[in-house]
Design a protein around this motif. Sequence first.
Motif, PDB file in Angstrom:
ATOM      1  N   PHE A  34       0.781  -1.073   0.057  1.00 23.18           N
ATOM      2  CA  PHE A  34       0.139  -0.114  -0.313  1.00 23.18           C
ATOM      3  C   PHE A  34       0.905   1.445   0.032  1.00 23.18           C
ATOM      4  O   PHE A  34       0.702   2.300  -0.668  1.00 23.18           O
ATOM      5  CB  PHE A  34      -0.859   0.007   1.192  1.00 23.18           C
ATOM      6  CG  PHE A  34      -1.986   0.824   1.251  1.00 23.18           C
ATOM      7  CD1 PHE A  34      -2.376   1.620   0.035  1.00 23.18           C
ATOM      8  CD2 PHE A  34      -3.050   1.010   2.134  1.00 23.18           C
ATOM      9  CE1 PHE A  34      -3.407   2.458   0.081  1.00 23.18           C
ATOM     10  CE2 PHE A  34      -3.891   1.976   2.129  1.00 23.18           C
ATOM     11  CZ  PHE A  34      -4.287   2.688   1.063  1.00 23.18           C
ATOM     12  N   LEU A  42      -4.390   4.513   7.156  1.00 20.19           N
ATOM     13  CA  LEU A  42      -5.401   4.450   6.347  1.00 20.19           C
ATOM     14  C   LEU A  42      -5.675   2.985   6.545  1.00 20.19           C
ATOM     15  O   LEU A  42      -7.112   2.541   6.505  1.00 20.19           O
ATOM     16  CB  LEU A  42      -4.943   4.493   4.667  1.00 20.19           C
ATOM     17  CG  LEU A  42      -4.948   6.091   4.426  1.00 20.19           C
ATOM     18  CD1 LEU A  42      -4.427   5.933   2.862  1.00 20.19           C
ATOM     19  CD2 LEU A  42      -6.044   6.882   4.454  1.00 20.19           C
ATOM     20  N   SER A  43      -4.844   2.041   6.914  1.00 18.99           N
ATOM     21  CA  SER A  43      -5.077   0.557   7.093  1.00 18.99           C
ATOM     22  C   SER A  43      -5.942   0.478   8.260  1.00 18.99           C
ATOM     23  O   SER A  43      -6.910  -0.359   8.370  1.00 18.99           O
ATOM     24  CB  SER A  43      -3.884  -0.139   6.956  1.00 18.99           C
ATOM     25  OG  SER A  43      -3.234  -0.249   5.898  1.00 18.99           O
ATOM     26  N   VAL A  58      -7.754   2.533   9.619  1.00 20.09           N
ATOM     27  CA  VAL A  58      -9.077   3.203   9.679  1.00 20.09           C
ATOM     28  C   VAL A  58      -9.969   2.594   8.774  1.00 20.09           C
ATOM     29  O   VAL A  58     -11.212   2.114   9.202  1.00 20.09           O
ATOM     30  CB  VAL A  58      -9.053   4.562   8.783  1.00 20.09           C
ATOM     31  CG1 VAL A  58     -10.284   5.093   8.403  1.00 20.09           C
ATOM     32  CG2 VAL A  58      -8.324   5.770   9.574  1.00 20.09           C
ATOM     33  N   LEU A  59      -9.325   1.616   7.732  1.00 14.22           N
ATOM     34  CA  LEU A  59     -10.357   0.639   6.974  1.00 14.22           C
ATOM     35  C   LEU A  59     -10.736  -0.465   7.846  1.00 14.22           C
ATOM     36  O   LEU A  59     -11.841  -0.850   8.080  1.00 14.22           O
ATOM     37  CB  LEU A  59      -9.530   0.146   5.829  1.00 14.22           C
ATOM     38  CG  LEU A  59      -9.302   1.139   4.771  1.00 14.22           C
ATOM     39  CD1 LEU A  59      -8.415   0.713   3.557  1.00 14.22           C
ATOM     40  CD2 LEU A  59     -10.577   1.374   4.057  1.00 14.22           C
ATOM     41  N   PHE A  60      -9.683  -0.944   8.806  1.00 11.57           N
ATOM     42  CA  PHE A  60     -10.062  -1.964   9.519  1.00 11.57           C
ATOM     43  C   PHE A  60     -10.918  -1.592  10.632  1.00 11.57           C
ATOM     44  O   PHE A  60     -11.911  -2.379  10.845  1.00 11.57           O
ATOM     45  CB  PHE A  60      -8.752  -2.811  10.046  1.00 11.57           C
ATOM     46  CG  PHE A  60      -8.040  -3.587   9.300  1.00 11.57           C
ATOM     47  CD1 PHE A  60      -8.506  -4.831   8.765  1.00 11.57           C
ATOM     48  CD2 PHE A  60      -6.659  -3.052   8.984  1.00 11.57           C
ATOM     49  CE1 PHE A  60      -7.887  -5.534   7.680  1.00 11.57           C
ATOM     50  CE2 PHE A  60      -6.055  -4.151   8.005  1.00 11.57           C
ATOM     51  CZ  PHE A  60      -6.622  -5.256   7.563  1.00 11.57           C
ATOM     52  N   VAL A  88     -13.454   0.768  10.535  1.00 14.11           N
ATOM     53  CA  VAL A  88     -14.678   1.191   9.934  1.00 14.11           C
ATOM     54  C   VAL A  88     -15.395  -0.349   9.662  1.00 14.11           C
ATOM     55  O   VAL A  88     -16.600  -0.640   9.898  1.00 14.11           O
ATOM     56  CB  VAL A  88     -14.315   1.830   8.705  1.00 14.11           C
ATOM     57  CG1 VAL A  88     -15.890   1.814   7.839  1.00 14.11           C
ATOM     58  CG2 VAL A  88     -14.147   3.251   8.855  1.00 14.11           C
ATOM     59  N   SER A  89     -14.589  -1.368   9.230  1.00 11.72           N
ATOM     60  CA  SER A  89     -15.027  -2.757   8.882  1.00 11.72           C
ATOM     61  C   SER A  89     -15.571  -3.540  10.273  1.00 11.72           C
ATOM     62  O   SER A  89     -16.742  -3.858  10.274  1.00 11.72           O
ATOM     63  CB  SER A  89     -14.012  -3.675   8.293  1.00 11.72           C
ATOM     64  OG  SER A  89     -13.331  -2.887   7.041  1.00 11.72           O
ATOM     65  N   THR A 119      -9.019  -8.947  -3.838  1.00 11.28           N
ATOM     66  CA  THR A 119      -9.782  -7.565  -3.387  1.00 11.28           C
ATOM     67  C   THR A 119     -10.503  -7.160  -4.382  1.00 11.28           C
ATOM     68  O   THR A 119     -11.683  -6.793  -4.153  1.00 11.28           O
ATOM     69  CB  THR A 119      -8.561  -6.518  -2.913  1.00 11.28           C
ATOM     70  OG1 THR A 119      -7.840  -7.278  -1.910  1.00 11.28           O
ATOM     71  CG2 THR A 119      -9.370  -5.509  -2.484  1.00 11.28           C
ATOM     72  N   LEU A 136     -14.780  -7.293  -4.385  1.00 16.98           N
ATOM     73  CA  LEU A 136     -15.337  -6.392  -4.456  1.00 16.98           C
ATOM     74  C   LEU A 136     -16.512  -6.228  -5.543  1.00 16.98           C
ATOM     75  O   LEU A 136     -17.962  -5.998  -5.175  1.00 16.98           O
ATOM     76  CB  LEU A 136     -14.775  -4.957  -4.605  1.00 16.98           C
ATOM     77  CG  LEU A 136     -13.838  -4.448  -3.495  1.00 16.98           C
ATOM     78  CD1 LEU A 136     -13.017  -3.407  -3.801  1.00 16.98           C
ATOM     79  CD2 LEU A 136     -14.818  -3.765  -2.266  1.00 16.98           C
ATOM     80  N   PHE A 192     -20.804  -7.531   2.917  1.00 11.92           N
ATOM     81  CA  PHE A 192     -19.382  -7.361   3.762  1.00 11.92           C
ATOM     82  C   PHE A 192     -19.073  -8.696   3.993  1.00 11.92           C
ATOM     83  O   PHE A 192     -17.769  -9.211   3.655  1.00 11.92           O
ATOM     84  CB  PHE A 192     -19.861  -6.487   4.772  1.00 11.92           C
ATOM     85  CG  PHE A 192     -18.617  -5.976   5.423  1.00 11.92           C
ATOM     86  CD1 PHE A 192     -17.950  -4.931   4.907  1.00 11.92           C
ATOM     87  CD2 PHE A 192     -17.699  -6.770   6.284  1.00 11.92           C
ATOM     88  CE1 PHE A 192     -16.612  -4.461   5.215  1.00 11.92           C
ATOM     89  CE2 PHE A 192     -16.466  -6.358   6.884  1.00 11.92           C
ATOM     90  CZ  PHE A 192     -16.118  -4.897   6.390  1.00 11.92           C
TER      91      PHE A 192
END
Length: 377
Positions: free
Chosen positions: A50, A73-74, A76-78, A80-81, A202, A206, A229
């Motif tokens: 990344f 960012l990683s 934050v993504l985890f 939010v998930s 990924t 998606l 999800f």
Amino acid sequence: MPAPAPESHTVRVSLVILAVIAAGAALYWLRGILTPLALAVFLAVMIDGFARVLRSRLPVISEKAALALAIVLSVVLFGVSGLVIADNASTFVGQLVAYTPRLNNLIAQVAGLFGVEVPPTVSDLFAQLNVSAYLGDFAKGLQGFASDAFFILIYLGFIIASRSGFQRKVVGLFPHQAERKEALAAFRRIRDGVERYLWVQTVTGLMIAVASWIAMVAIGLDNAVFWAFLIFIASYIPVIGGAVGILAPPIFALIQFETFWPAVILLGVLQAIQFVVGNIILPRMQGDSLNMDPVVVLLSLAFWGMIWGMTGMFLSTPLTVMAMVILAQFDGSRWLAVLLSADGQPEKLRDHAAGSPDEPPKPAPRSSPSRKREPKD
């Protein structure tokens, strides 16, 4: 004194087989220590890839800034998930309680097909089960997950912090430039193979999740975001993930709707989505980048799942790619790498990783024994 007899091919193959068995036993016995470390290495490779993508897209930022931005960012993504899963999971459990009458009716219909005159109800099934034991196992599972997550974060922090010393360690381990180039090329093959696998899974995950979400919203299925999800996360597990994505939402549709038709339609649509993405889009994106035999993918899923459970299933393909690259480096174990590859050429992954699909990197000549040179960094 007579020269020792050369080692036979049978002896070498036998030693390799015994070494593989011993390694499998060690991986199983040390799974409590190795699974968090493997997940941490997996996350470190993902974050490093990344960061390099950010660096290529934003040349003005430094390497350290790109790495820091990738970590943020990683996280934050985890985060939010996790919030999405927690929020939708609670709603899903509440809806299951509300659908109890419909579930009793469904059980009665299924029992009637098998000739059961007095079908059990949901309350009867729960009464026959030892719910307290299952809740205890579930609590232990959550405790183990929290403990593993803690160790994964610790391992990940140390792995990222030790990146700066990696090049110096390579110089110390391989003082000759030719050996060093070969070791770095093997590392790049493993890294590029894992990153390529992550990227393909990924993007295709998606695609499947978004298309499935549209289908579920079209028929009015509750918790479509939660199911989408779940389908996306399950897409990282070969074979089993696709089965979960196809079967789980239609089973819930049987509970939600009064007729079987919404579930049947949803099952057909999800099957079509998985077929198109898995048999048309995925092969075009993946090509021969992994160069793994499909039977080996299934066997690796079973092997790593037996040794490391769900973590092994999730990491089965990257771990097998790593094993294939390492085995291809030695003459005694190269035959195993040939069996793992799709076309009998395990070096193909190396050629792609080196940047030239046709010609592998040429090692530099060794320095003369009479003239010692300092290793170049």
